[in-house]
Scaffold this motif. Structure first.
Motif, PDB file in Angstrom:
ATOM      1  N   GLY A   1      -9.994  40.631 -45.529  1.00 18.35           N
ATOM      2  CA  GLY A   1      -9.271  41.853 -45.841  1.00 18.35           C
ATOM      3  C   GLY A   1     -10.082  42.900 -46.559  1.00 18.35           C
ATOM      4  O   GLY A   1      -9.647  44.034 -46.718  1.00 18.35           O
ATOM      5  N   TYR A   2     -11.300  42.547 -46.978  1.00 14.86           N
ATOM      6  CA  TYR A   2     -12.155  43.491 -47.690  1.00 14.86           C
ATOM      7  C   TYR A   2     -13.364  43.831 -46.823  1.00 14.86           C
ATOM      8  O   TYR A   2     -14.272  43.017 -46.658  1.00 14.86           O
ATOM      9  N   ARG A   3     -13.363  45.023 -46.262  1.00 20.07           N
ATOM     10  CA  ARG A   3     -14.452  45.422 -45.380  1.00 20.07           C
ATOM     11  C   ARG A   3     -15.765  45.502 -46.141  1.00 20.07           C
ATOM     12  O   ARG A   3     -16.812  45.089 -45.636  1.00 20.07           O
ATOM     13  N   ARG A   4     -15.713  46.027 -47.351  1.00 20.76           N
ATOM     14  CA  ARG A   4     -16.936  46.143 -48.148  1.00 20.76           C
ATOM     15  C   ARG A   4     -17.509  44.764 -48.451  1.00 20.76           C
ATOM     16  O   ARG A   4     -18.727  44.562 -48.414  1.00 20.76           O
ATOM     17  N   TYR A   5     -16.637  43.816 -48.743  1.00 21.04           N
ATOM     18  CA  TYR A   5     -17.078  42.443 -49.008  1.00 21.04           C
ATOM     19  C   TYR A   5     -17.759  41.850 -47.784  1.00 21.04           C
ATOM     20  O   TYR A   5     -18.793  41.178 -47.891  1.00 21.04           O
ATOM     21  N   ALA A   6     -17.203  42.108 -46.600  1.00 22.51           N
ATOM     22  CA  ALA A   6     -17.789  41.587 -45.363  1.00 22.51           C
ATOM     23  C   ALA A   6     -19.170  42.184 -45.117  1.00 22.51           C
ATOM     24  O   ALA A   6     -20.109  41.478 -44.722  1.00 22.51           O
ATOM     25  N   ILE A   7     -19.314  43.477 -45.356  1.00 23.36           N
ATOM     26  CA  ILE A   7     -20.604  44.142 -45.138  1.00 23.36           C
ATOM     27  C   ILE A   7     -21.647  43.638 -46.129  1.00 23.36           C
ATOM     28  O   ILE A   7     -22.786  43.326 -45.757  1.00 23.36           O
TER      29      ILE A   7
END
Length: 275
Positions: free
Chosen positions: A78-84
């Protein structure tokens, strides 16, 4: 008069109910298909890129699917920044893992650091996606892919390490960037944070088990399936209260013992030239 009406309403309601019941299945199939595409897409891209860059088809390029799994899992958190961020960090850790695998001490130390990071993520409920980073890097640490069709791997070759960094970077970033766009209407997942006591117990447990296992596997290079053993430990390691951990810890230890036995038997049979 009443009975036909009731019968008609029941008959008309049944297909609607069945149709509504089919919708989740269709959605699941679409999600599965999307995940498969996102796993395979980075591998296809990197096969073409490495072919253009080296003039040869590199089997190592298919390893882009490994960080793709991490990119998908972290994006689904749910966290795009975390995935990147996780994808970029994993890309830079890939060459470190390959080089660290030269020595059992450096390899075990790297896995210990990664396990402590996963333990820290458990405080905010992100350990399930975070643990995939050491799980996937264990393969590069213990048994990295060959390059240019070589029978052995030169872990200190600069060109090889640069290519592996790019493979892991593209492999992780593609799904991390694409999946949030595809699933932008998906409701935000609910995370279960853990207390300091639970996180500490979990961190100590996985760090000790994974560090010892990594050292043993790297110290016995003829052992087959060492990365699988580390994956079993991380995936099955429990976290929670004492009531949750006690019944699970025995299953974990039993699985580890069984995995060690199978790996030892396969390694022994392979060394005898039977297989």
């Amino acid at each position: 008069m009443t009975n036909p009406t009731i019968g008609t309403s029941n008959g008309s309601g049944t297909p609607a109910t069945k149709k509504a019941a089919r919708m989740p299945v269709k959605r699941r199939l679409v999600i599965v298909a999307a995940v498969v595409v996102l796993v395979l897409l980075p591998a296809v891209v990197m096969v073409l890129v490495t072919w253009a860059g080296t003039g040869k088809l590199q089997g190592a390029a298919t390893w882009a699917s490994i960080p793709a799994i991490v990119g998908i899992a972290t994006a689904l958190s749910g966290y795009r920044r975390y995935a990147i961020v996780a994808s970029i960090v994993m890309a830079f850790l890939a060459p470190l893992a390959i080089v660290a695998g030269i020595s059992p001490v450096s390899g075990a130390a790297l896995m210990a650091i990664l396990c402590m990071t996963v333990g820290r993520l458990s405080r905010v409920g992100l350990q399930k996606s975070g643990l995939l980073v050491p799980v996937m890097l264990a393969w590069a640490l213990i048994d990295p892919p060959a390059w240019n069709g070589a029978t052995s791997v030169d872990r200190l070759d600069t060109g090889y390490l640069l290519w592996m960094t790019l493979i892991f970077l593209v492999g992780g970033l593609l799904p991390a960037l694409l999946l949030p766009v595809v699933m932008r209407k998906r409701p935000a997942p609910h995370f279960v944070p853990h207390s300091q006591r639970e996180a500490t117990t979990y961190t100590v447990m996985i760090t000790i088990l994974v560090t010892v296992s990594t050292f043993y596997v790297l110290d016995n290079p003829k052992m087959i399936g060492g990365a699988f053993l580390i994956a079993v430990i991380l995936v099955m390691a429990p976290i929670g209260t004492s009531q949750t951990i006690k019944p699970t810890i025995f299953r974990l230890l039993g699985t580890i013992a069984g995995s060690v036995l199978v790996i030892a038997l396969v390694s022994q049979v392979n060394s005898l030239g039977v297989v």
